[in-house]
Motif scaffolding. Sequence first.
Motif, PDB file in Angstrom:
ATOM      1  N   UNK A  60       0.596  -0.909   0.313  1.00  0.00           N
ATOM      2  CA  UNK A  60       0.493   0.063  -0.078  1.00  0.00           C
ATOM      3  C   UNK A  60       0.709   1.255  -0.484  1.00  0.00           C
ATOM      4  N   UNK A  61       0.136   2.036  -0.352  1.00  0.00           N
ATOM      5  CA  UNK A  61       0.882   3.680  -0.538  1.00  0.00           C
ATOM      6  C   UNK A  61       0.229   4.368   0.951  1.00  0.00           C
ATOM      7  N   UNK A  62       0.663   5.218   1.822  1.00  0.00           N
ATOM      8  CA  UNK A  62       0.347   5.742   3.627  1.00  0.00           C
ATOM      9  C   UNK A  62      -0.149   7.477   2.391  1.00  0.00           C
ATOM     10  N   UNK A  63      -0.626   8.482   3.417  1.00  0.00           N
ATOM     11  CA  UNK A  63      -1.411   9.504   2.964  1.00  0.00           C
ATOM     12  C   UNK A  63       0.571  10.292   4.224  1.00  0.00           C
ATOM     13  N   UNK A  64       1.152   9.819   4.662  1.00  0.00           N
ATOM     14  CA  UNK A  64       2.292  11.249   5.658  1.00  0.00           C
ATOM     15  C   UNK A  64       2.865  10.345   5.521  1.00  0.00           C
TER      16      UNK A  64
END
Length: 448
Positions: A60-64
Motif C-alpha cells: 500500500x501507499x499511505x498518506x503521510x
Amino acid sequence: MGIIIQISQFLLGLSLLIILHELGHFIPAKLFGTRVEKFYLFFDVKFSLFKKKIGETVYGIGWLPLGGYVKISGMIDESMDTEAMAEEPKPWEFRSKPAWQRLIIMLGGVFVNFVLAYVIYFFLSFIYGDQFRDASTIQDGYLVENPLLTDLGFKTGDNITKVGDYVVENVSDIKGNFIGAKTITFIRDGVEQTITMPVDFLGQFSDSKRRDLFEMRYPLMVVKASDTSANKGANLKDKDVIRTVGGKTIKYIDQLKPVLNDLKGQEVEVTLLRDEKLITEKLKIDDNANLGIVYYSGADSKTMEKLGYYKMKTKEYSFGESFAGGYNKFTGQMGKYFGQLKEIGNVETGAYKGVGGFYAILNVFPDYWHWQTFWSITAFLSIMLGVLNLLPIPALDGGHVMFLLYEMISGRKPSDKFMEYAQTAGFFILIGLVLFANGNDIFKAIFN
C-alpha cells in the motif's frame, strides 16, 4: 513552477529510497520463510491512499510522507503489536528465526542504501564523468560578503587553496569540506595566509541570516535596463558584459558599486563586450549611484570559461574505470557525512543548530530538472538514510542490530517485554529528533 519541480524531485527521490530500503528487509525475510504482513510506502495512519493484498502481504501507499515500513510477523517494531507477541511463536515469525538470519533481515535495508548509492555513483562516473571548475585557474579569488567571514579577516579576492586538510582542486568542494575544517589557507596579494576557524563557527553560521560562504566572482552581465531607468532606450542587449564604466575597469560585479558612488549624477561612457567585440555606449548614473540595469547574478560555466575567468577540468571514465570512480565518490561522501555527524555530536561546535528536516531536504533539490544533479543528490540521501538507520536507537534498524549482536555474543535473548520498553523509548527519541530537525526548519524560516 520551480517549487513544483522541487517537490516532484523530493517525492521521487524519497519514494525510491524508501521502497528500495524496505525491499532490503522484505527480500531476505521472504527468503528465510518469514511472513511479511505489510509493505508500505509512506505511513498509513488511520487510512491508506492505496492498498492491495497479494498472497500474505498487503502492499500500500499511505498518506503521510514521512517514511515507509514493512511489518514482519513476530517482530517488535513500530506497530507495537503486543497481542500477537503474547501468543506462542510460529515457525514463520521473525522471533523464531536464528539470530544470524534476523541480523541479515535487519541489515538488509542499510545494505541496499549503500549499494544503491555506489551504483548511482558508478553510472554518474560512466555517463557524465567528472567536470568541475579548476580551482588552480581562478584568477582573482572569491567573493566574501558574509560578516562572519569578514570579521575573521577574510576579504573578497582571497584565493582559497586549502580547507582543513583538503587541498582545493574543485571549486565546488570548498563548501563540502568546510564542515569540521579547523583552518582555511588562502593566497592574498601573492602571500599565503592561514586563518584558524573558531570552534563554534558552524553554530554561528546556522544562527546567521546569510547562507553564503565563499562565492564565485562573476562578470557584470546585462539582462536589460529596468523599465523606470533613464537608460531604458540605451543600446543594451541581453548578456552584454560591461568592461569599463567612466574609464574605470569593471571585471567583477562586486567592483561596480564603488565606481558608481564616485560618478553618481553623471553621464559616462561605458564599454561593452558583445559577441567578442568591444562597443561603447553613453549611460546615465542617477543621484543614488544606480545605472538602473538588471544584471545576471551569475553565469554558466561555458560562458565563464569563454570569458577567461577560469577553466573547466574534465575526466572521462571507461566502463571499467567507473568502478573505481564510483567507489571514490561513494567513500568520499561517506567520509563527509560521518564528519558532519561528528561535528553535530560535539555540542561545542554548535553544528546541531544546522540540523534540518524535510524542508531542508526539499531545498537541497534545485528548482529546475537536471538528471545528473537529481541522481547525485539521491545518492547522497541514500548514504544519509543508511547511516542514520544504523544509529543504535531501538526504533531504528541499528537498535535491533545492537540487541541482536548482544544476543549472538552473550547467548541470551532480550525478553519481549524488554524489547517493548526499548522500542517505546526509541520511538520517543526518534520523534524528538524529528521534531527538533523540523523545528529548526521552522525557526529558520521565521527568524532567518
